[in-house]
Design an enzyme around this catalytic site. Structure first.
Site, PDB file in Angstrom:
ATOM      1  N   GLU A   1      32.972  60.358 -53.842  1.00 41.60           N
ATOM      2  CA  GLU A   1      34.254  60.024 -53.235  1.00 41.60           C
ATOM      3  C   GLU A   1      34.974  61.219 -52.626  1.00 41.60           C
ATOM      4  O   GLU A   1      36.178  61.187 -52.446  1.00 41.60           O
ATOM      5  CB  GLU A   1      35.156  59.343 -54.273  1.00 41.60           C
ATOM      6  CG  GLU A   1      34.724  57.936 -54.633  1.00 41.60           C
ATOM      7  CD  GLU A   1      35.008  56.919 -53.519  1.00 41.60           C
ATOM      8  OE1 GLU A   1      35.609  57.298 -52.508  1.00 41.60           O
ATOM      9  OE2 GLU A   1      34.601  55.754 -53.668  1.00 41.60           O
TER      10      GLU A   1
ATOM     11  N   GLU B   1      35.827  63.689 -49.465  1.00 45.43           N
ATOM     12  CA  GLU B   1      35.811  63.593 -48.005  1.00 45.43           C
ATOM     13  C   GLU B   1      36.610  64.713 -47.374  1.00 45.43           C
ATOM     14  O   GLU B   1      37.631  65.141 -47.901  1.00 45.43           O
ATOM     15  CB  GLU B   1      36.414  62.251 -47.552  1.00 45.43           C
ATOM     16  CG  GLU B   1      35.427  61.106 -47.590  1.00 45.43           C
ATOM     17  CD  GLU B   1      36.048  59.815 -47.065  1.00 45.43           C
ATOM     18  OE1 GLU B   1      36.936  59.893 -46.182  1.00 45.43           O
ATOM     19  OE2 GLU B   1      35.650  58.744 -47.551  1.00 45.43           O
TER      20      GLU B   1
END
Lengths: 231, 231
Positions: free
Chosen positions: A118, A120
DNA sequence: CTAACTTAGTTGAATATTTACACTAAGGCT
DNA sequence: AGCCTTAGTGTAAATATTCAACTAAGTTAG
């Protein structure tokens, strides 16, 4: 309330990282989505607890967290600041030691796939990312950006956002990106030469453009300590 | 070893202060004698635990420790750095958040008697005090001195070592003391005027010497944040 | 009371640094 | 072959810095 040793309050302490790299859109920061309370689902700076048995010191803890999130083992790493208060975490008094890490373009390219689920890259816009972050992380990010932008003025910090070998034109572009303004080519080259940040890679030329250019690399990072002016 | 929230290691964390003032001998630092193990009887930087119920944040904790040791309530206070490692305290993993405090000459004069028993001003010689300190405090003191000396170059920091009202000649002397070299009077005055650190105290002149001199005070400290370049 | 002395604050000429911009040269591209 | 783009250099004008003298407002010594 007196101060005997066994009054010692041991607060929750984490190491949090503001990890930057250059993307086509400019400077970007690595964010993760929180999997647990508080702030579940919100974006946050990557961080982690200190591991008493693994980490010999705070910098080692920061290095370990960075490796877990990005796979990178040899980053530019610098302590930014420590915040601690009763209110920054709804669970109570907590401390966060914040580090800045700069990843070079080839670090990022290598690890495009291997990045923890998760996490980014988000482009920097002005003083942050343009949306809220968990805890006081928006404020920490703002401080980190301030530090980086001031440090561009007097250090070789921007060089750590490029691959190990780069040309002067590439380096100037990074300085310009971080400063948000154009620099004079002649003055830039003179300054770099006097600052003694760089060493030429002997005999190596690059022809990325229509003309071959001398390739440089940063001199040993340890010499940079001379320029560190924390805050 | 996985990372669930309840793995959270809570290290021993203290706030330690490098408190400086000007004495006739030049820059001095306040040291205390340790009353308990480890390093019993050794000199150390004043410090203390965070009080979870009293201190709303780290700076408040630093402010409280300062007041306990010196009685001073309105110091110049700036976070320096945080060190944490397995080895700096023989009892195990510990963290120290270090603050720099500058006390003005009148602060010190006021509190000559009221200072906690075993605290003493020691003159700075070179990069420290010339004798060993407890824990890693000699290294912390060295870092603090580095920060102060670098910051003299681009901030009004030296002004916080003087009484609230001072003359330009007095201020120049402090800059010279901290830098260890003479400055040109004309250049110093021009720089101060351009930097916009000071405001004249209207109508007030001082005749400490054989000629009256304009009295100045530092402008609001908050504006200094603009110049903070931590480290 | 006067003359010499000390220090606050200013001025200016000599020197060094910055800035802006033009110029040369080595390729690639059509 | 000739034009275009970009690496790297040179230079004149503008700006900053340095160094040292100068003026003026007192204080102190005689």
């Amino acid at each position: 309330m007196t101060s005997h040793d066994n009054d010692a309050f041991k607060p929750i302490a984490t190491v949090d990282l503001a990890i930057f790299s250059l993307s086509p859109a400019g400077l970007s920061v690595l964010l993760v989505r929180r999997a647990s309370a508080p702030f579940t689902g919100d974006w946050a700076l990557p961080g982690g607890w200190i591991h008493i048995d693994e980490d010999v010191d705070l910098e080692a803890a920061a290095r370990r967290v960075l490796k877990e999130k990005t796979g990178v083992e040899t980053p530019y790493l610098e302590q930014l600041q420590t915040t601690g208060s009763r209110t920054r975490d709804p669970r109570g008094w907590s401390i966060s030691i914040v580090y800045i890490a700069l990843l070079s373009a080839d670090h990022v390219a290598e690890r495009q796939g291997g990045m923890a689920g998760e996490a980014e890259w988000r482009p920097i816009e002005g003083e942050g990312v343009g949306f809220p972050l968990a805890f006081d992380h928006a404020s920490l990010l703002k401080e980190a950006l301030g530090r980086i932008r001031r440090k561009v003025e007097y250090s070789s910090l921007p060089g750590h956002l490029l691959p190990v070998r780069f040309t002067l034109s590439e380096l100037q572009t990074v300085y310009e990106t971080l400063l948000g303004r154009k620099l004079d080519k002649s003055a830039f080259r003179k300054r770099m030469s006097e600052a003694d940040f760089l060493e030429p890679v002997e005999g190596e030329m690059r022809r990325a453009s229509n003309r071959p250019a001398q390739v440089f690399r940063l001199k040993d990072t340890r010499s940079l300590a001379l320029f560190d002016r924390t805050i």
